[in-house]
Design a protein around this motif. Structure first.
Motif, PDB file in Angstrom:
ATOM      1  N   ILE A 127       0.858  -1.181   0.000  1.00  0.00           N
ATOM      2  CA  ILE A 127       0.000   0.000   0.000  1.00  0.00           C
ATOM      3  C   ILE A 127       0.904   1.244   0.000  1.00  0.00           C
ATOM      4  O   ILE A 127       0.630   2.246   0.655  1.00  0.00           O
ATOM      5  CB  ILE A 127      -1.017  -0.039   1.175  1.00  0.00           C
ATOM      6  CG1 ILE A 127      -2.052   1.094   1.087  1.00  0.00           C
ATOM      7  CG2 ILE A 127      -0.309  -0.056   2.508  1.00  0.00           C
ATOM      8  CD1 ILE A 127      -2.951   1.027  -0.079  1.00  0.00           C
ATOM      9  N   ASP A 128       1.999   1.146  -0.761  1.00  0.00           N
ATOM     10  CA  ASP A 128       2.955   2.262  -0.846  1.00  0.00           C
ATOM     11  C   ASP A 128       2.725   3.127  -2.081  1.00  0.00           C
ATOM     12  O   ASP A 128       3.513   4.042  -2.342  1.00  0.00           O
ATOM     13  CB  ASP A 128       4.396   1.738  -0.847  1.00  0.00           C
ATOM     14  CG  ASP A 128       4.722   0.941  -2.106  1.00  0.00           C
ATOM     15  OD1 ASP A 128       3.862   0.142  -2.556  1.00  0.00           O
ATOM     16  OD2 ASP A 128       5.835   1.094  -2.639  1.00  0.00           O
ATOM     17  N   ASP A 153      12.068   4.444  -1.630  1.00  0.00           N
ATOM     18  CA  ASP A 153      12.194   5.098  -2.925  1.00  0.00           C
ATOM     19  C   ASP A 153      11.521   6.466  -2.944  1.00  0.00           C
ATOM     20  O   ASP A 153      10.415   6.644  -2.434  1.00  0.00           O
ATOM     21  CB  ASP A 153      11.621   4.225  -4.047  1.00  0.00           C
ATOM     22  CG  ASP A 153      10.458   3.348  -3.601  1.00  0.00           C
ATOM     23  OD1 ASP A 153       9.636   3.804  -2.774  1.00  0.00           O
ATOM     24  OD2 ASP A 153      10.373   2.207  -4.064  1.00  0.00           O
ATOM     25  N   LEU A 154      12.206   7.420  -3.522  1.00  0.00           N
ATOM     26  CA  LEU A 154      11.668   8.758  -3.740  1.00  0.00           C
ATOM     27  C   LEU A 154      11.213   8.837  -5.188  1.00  0.00           C
ATOM     28  O   LEU A 154      12.026   8.707  -6.106  1.00  0.00           O
ATOM     29  CB  LEU A 154      12.742   9.813  -3.460  1.00  0.00           C
ATOM     30  CG  LEU A 154      12.350  11.276  -3.698  1.00  0.00           C
ATOM     31  CD1 LEU A 154      11.239  11.697  -2.743  1.00  0.00           C
ATOM     32  CD2 LEU A 154      13.576  12.176  -3.547  1.00  0.00           C
ATOM     33  N   PHE A 155       9.911   9.020  -5.381  1.00  0.00           N
ATOM     34  CA  PHE A 155       9.351   9.060  -6.729  1.00  0.00           C
ATOM     35  C   PHE A 155       9.453  10.478  -7.285  1.00  0.00           C
ATOM     36  O   PHE A 155       8.984  11.433  -6.660  1.00  0.00           O
ATOM     37  CB  PHE A 155       7.885   8.638  -6.722  1.00  0.00           C
ATOM     38  CG  PHE A 155       7.654   7.193  -6.345  1.00  0.00           C
ATOM     39  CD1 PHE A 155       8.692   6.280  -6.299  1.00  0.00           C
ATOM     40  CD2 PHE A 155       6.369   6.744  -6.044  1.00  0.00           C
ATOM     41  CE1 PHE A 155       8.471   4.956  -5.965  1.00  0.00           C
ATOM     42  CE2 PHE A 155       6.138   5.421  -5.712  1.00  0.00           C
ATOM     43  CZ  PHE A 155       7.185   4.527  -5.671  1.00  0.00           C
ATOM     44  N   ILE A 156      10.006  10.598  -8.481  1.00  0.00           N
ATOM     45  CA  ILE A 156      10.137  11.893  -9.142  1.00  0.00           C
ATOM     46  C   ILE A 156       9.221  11.872 -10.371  1.00  0.00           C
ATOM     47  O   ILE A 156       9.436  11.089 -11.297  1.00  0.00           O
ATOM     48  CB  ILE A 156      11.593  12.147  -9.562  1.00  0.00           C
ATOM     49  CG1 ILE A 156      12.488  12.120  -8.316  1.00  0.00           C
ATOM     50  CG2 ILE A 156      11.706  13.484 -10.295  1.00  0.00           C
ATOM     51  CD1 ILE A 156      13.968  12.116  -8.627  1.00  0.00           C
ATOM     52  N   VAL A 215      13.488   7.576 -10.158  1.00  0.00           N
ATOM     53  CA  VAL A 215      13.495   7.149  -8.757  1.00  0.00           C
ATOM     54  C   VAL A 215      14.885   7.373  -8.170  1.00  0.00           C
ATOM     55  O   VAL A 215      15.890   7.123  -8.837  1.00  0.00           O
ATOM     56  CB  VAL A 215      13.112   5.659  -8.617  1.00  0.00           C
ATOM     57  CG1 VAL A 215      13.244   5.202  -7.163  1.00  0.00           C
ATOM     58  CG2 VAL A 215      11.695   5.415  -9.108  1.00  0.00           C
ATOM     59  N   GLU A 216      14.904   7.834  -6.932  1.00  0.00           N
ATOM     60  CA  GLU A 216      16.136   7.928  -6.163  1.00  0.00           C
ATOM     61  C   GLU A 216      15.927   7.255  -4.813  1.00  0.00           C
ATOM     62  O   GLU A 216      14.781   7.039  -4.388  1.00  0.00           O
ATOM     63  CB  GLU A 216      16.530   9.394  -5.948  1.00  0.00           C
ATOM     64  CG  GLU A 216      16.848  10.151  -7.228  1.00  0.00           C
ATOM     65  CD  GLU A 216      17.125  11.625  -6.970  1.00  0.00           C
ATOM     66  OE1 GLU A 216      17.002  12.062  -5.790  1.00  0.00           O
ATOM     67  OE2 GLU A 216      17.453  12.343  -7.942  1.00  0.00           O
ATOM     68  N   ILE A 217      17.010   6.923  -4.135  1.00  0.00           N
ATOM     69  CA  ILE A 217      16.899   6.444  -2.760  1.00  0.00           C
ATOM     70  C   ILE A 217      16.497   7.618  -1.887  1.00  0.00           C
ATOM     71  O   ILE A 217      17.123   8.679  -1.920  1.00  0.00           O
ATOM     72  CB  ILE A 217      18.229   5.841  -2.275  1.00  0.00           C
ATOM     73  CG1 ILE A 217      18.612   4.639  -3.149  1.00  0.00           C
ATOM     74  CG2 ILE A 217      18.133   5.415  -0.820  1.00  0.00           C
ATOM     75  CD1 ILE A 217      19.991   4.067  -2.842  1.00  0.00           C
ATOM     76  N   ALA A 237      10.714  -2.139  11.422  1.00  0.00           N
ATOM     77  CA  ALA A 237      10.898  -2.580  10.036  1.00  0.00           C
ATOM     78  C   ALA A 237      11.799  -3.807   9.954  1.00  0.00           C
ATOM     79  O   ALA A 237      12.797  -3.919  10.666  1.00  0.00           O
ATOM     80  CB  ALA A 237      11.475  -1.457   9.191  1.00  0.00           C
ATOM     81  N   THR A 238      11.443  -4.694   9.056  1.00  0.00           N
ATOM     82  CA  THR A 238      12.258  -5.871   8.731  1.00  0.00           C
ATOM     83  C   THR A 238      13.000  -5.672   7.423  1.00  0.00           C
ATOM     84  O   THR A 238      14.076  -6.243   7.232  1.00  0.00           O
ATOM     85  CB  THR A 238      11.352  -7.116   8.616  1.00  0.00           C
ATOM     86  OG1 THR A 238      10.756  -7.383   9.884  1.00  0.00           O
ATOM     87  CG2 THR A 238      12.126  -8.342   8.170  1.00  0.00           C
ATOM     88  N   ALA A 239      12.459  -4.855   6.530  1.00  0.00           N
ATOM     89  CA  ALA A 239      13.008  -4.736   5.182  1.00  0.00           C
ATOM     90  C   ALA A 239      12.797  -3.333   4.625  1.00  0.00           C
ATOM     91  O   ALA A 239      11.931  -2.582   5.085  1.00  0.00           O
ATOM     92  CB  ALA A 239      12.352  -5.756   4.257  1.00  0.00           C
ATOM     93  N   LEU A 240      13.588  -3.020   3.599  1.00  0.00           N
ATOM     94  CA  LEU A 240      13.406  -1.831   2.789  1.00  0.00           C
ATOM     95  C   LEU A 240      13.172  -2.265   1.351  1.00  0.00           C
ATOM     96  O   LEU A 240      13.698  -3.294   0.904  1.00  0.00           O
ATOM     97  CB  LEU A 240      14.640  -0.925   2.833  1.00  0.00           C
ATOM     98  CG  LEU A 240      15.012  -0.268   4.160  1.00  0.00           C
ATOM     99  CD1 LEU A 240      16.288   0.552   3.984  1.00  0.00           C
ATOM    100  CD2 LEU A 240      13.889   0.618   4.669  1.00  0.00           C
ATOM    101  N   LYS A 241      12.389  -1.477   0.616  1.00  0.00           N
ATOM    102  CA  LYS A 241      12.099  -1.766  -0.794  1.00  0.00           C
ATOM    103  C   LYS A 241      12.495  -0.578  -1.655  1.00  0.00           C
ATOM    104  O   LYS A 241      12.255   0.569  -1.295  1.00  0.00           O
ATOM    105  CB  LYS A 241      10.619  -2.079  -0.972  1.00  0.00           C
ATOM    106  CG  LYS A 241      10.207  -2.485  -2.397  1.00  0.00           C
ATOM    107  CD  LYS A 241       9.879  -1.338  -3.335  1.00  0.00           C
ATOM    108  CE  LYS A 241       8.708  -0.496  -2.892  1.00  0.00           C
ATOM    109  NZ  LYS A 241       8.369   0.567  -3.925  1.00  0.00           N
TER     110      LYS A 241
END
Length: 295
Positions: A27-28, A96-99, A109-111, A125-129
């Protein structure tokens, strides 16, 4: 040091069901979700409406998901503060930073520097996407470097790294084969060390069983880590079949949102629709993934 190195392995198990299948909810979505909501009302959709929808989805569906993917922009802090995520459900932070561009919600996209590993870990948090856009007419070195940097950051923090390569048309007016792009992205990025690979469903889940299984088998060959499918581009009613056939050819489940909650957008009683139709869709997908992975 050994303890830190073992965390991603334990984290992958935390993201999965007892069967070993990943049944993860996304739901991101950001401006794309705003557009989905806008299709069902006459006026503009506020940030608060986007947040409220995400929170309702989180409360209703996380008891049935093995993990949920949330974004910092609209919902992470609120979901954590309100304890909206079921205790049984692991947390994944979108890094992720959406541009955008004038004609695309996500053009680059950037980190995202606002997503700090230590802070989201403290939140549970367990993970990053990380979303990675793949275009055949853009330099591979740029996306490879970003992916390597993301994987290294996750490893240093002891977080599971999930990459989500998405094939996009080239910027120039040149012939383009989307299905070929999905596979080429996997060949380019699937061996860079990410703990989990989130793939688009080949053929958008359509076509014969043999064609879809062959395309998924090619992804398995290209990707060195476990991999799961996303549901964007696949009709919700067709997604269970796509999950089943992908898992039969080496996938390990799904990390998907639209196939679960998009059909209930605009319904007059959202809570009831999430508790009914959306929950039923998610439970069915869990059963499909369990059966396919175990069988």
């Amino acid at each position: 040091m050994q303890q830190i190195e073992d965390r991603p392995r334990a984290g992958l198990a935390r993201l999965a069901r007892p069967s070993g299948a990943f049944a993860m909810l996304a739901i991101d979505q950001r401006e794309a979700l705003r557009a989905m909501l806008a299709a069902h009302q006459s006026g503009p959709v506020s940030d608060q409406q986007v947040t409220d929808f995400k929170l309702e989805v989180t409360r209703a569906l996380t008891p049935h998901a093995s993990a949920i993917l949330l974004d910092k922009q609209f919902v992470w802090d609120q979901a954590v503060a309100q304890k909206a995520v079921a205790p049984s459900c692991a947390l994944i932070a979108a890094a992720d930073l959406f541009i955008p561009s004038p004609d695309a919600f996500v053009d680059k996209v950037e980190i995202d520097p606002a997503v700090v590993a230590a802070e989201v870990m403290a939140d549970g948090a367990t993970a990053l996407k990380l979303l990675v856009i793949w275009r055949q007419d853009e330099a591979a070195e740029t996306r490879i470097e970003m992916t390597r940097r993301f994987v290294a950051q996750c490893k240093d923090a002891g977080l599971v790294s999930i990459i989500e390569p998405v094939a996009k048309p080239p910027r120039g007016a040149v012939p383009y084969d989307w299905n070929a792009g999905v596979l080429e992205a996997a060949k380019e990025l699937g061996g860079l060390g990410a703990d989990l690979y989130k793939a688009e469903v080949p053929l958008h889940g359509r076509g014969s069983e043999a064609a879809l299984r062959s395309a998924c088998a090619a992804l398995t060959k290209a990707i060195s880590s476990p991999w799961v499918v996303l549901s964007s581009g696949v009709e919700p009613d067709e997604f269970p079949r796509a999950v089943e056939l992908a898992c039969k050819e080496g996938a390990s489940g799904f990390l998907a949102g639209r196939a679960v909650w998009k059909p209930v957008i605009g319904q007059p009683n959202l809570k009831a629709a999430l508790a009914g139709e959306a929950t039923d869709r998610l439970k069915r997908l869990c059963e499909v993934a369990d059966r396919a992975v175990q069988g």
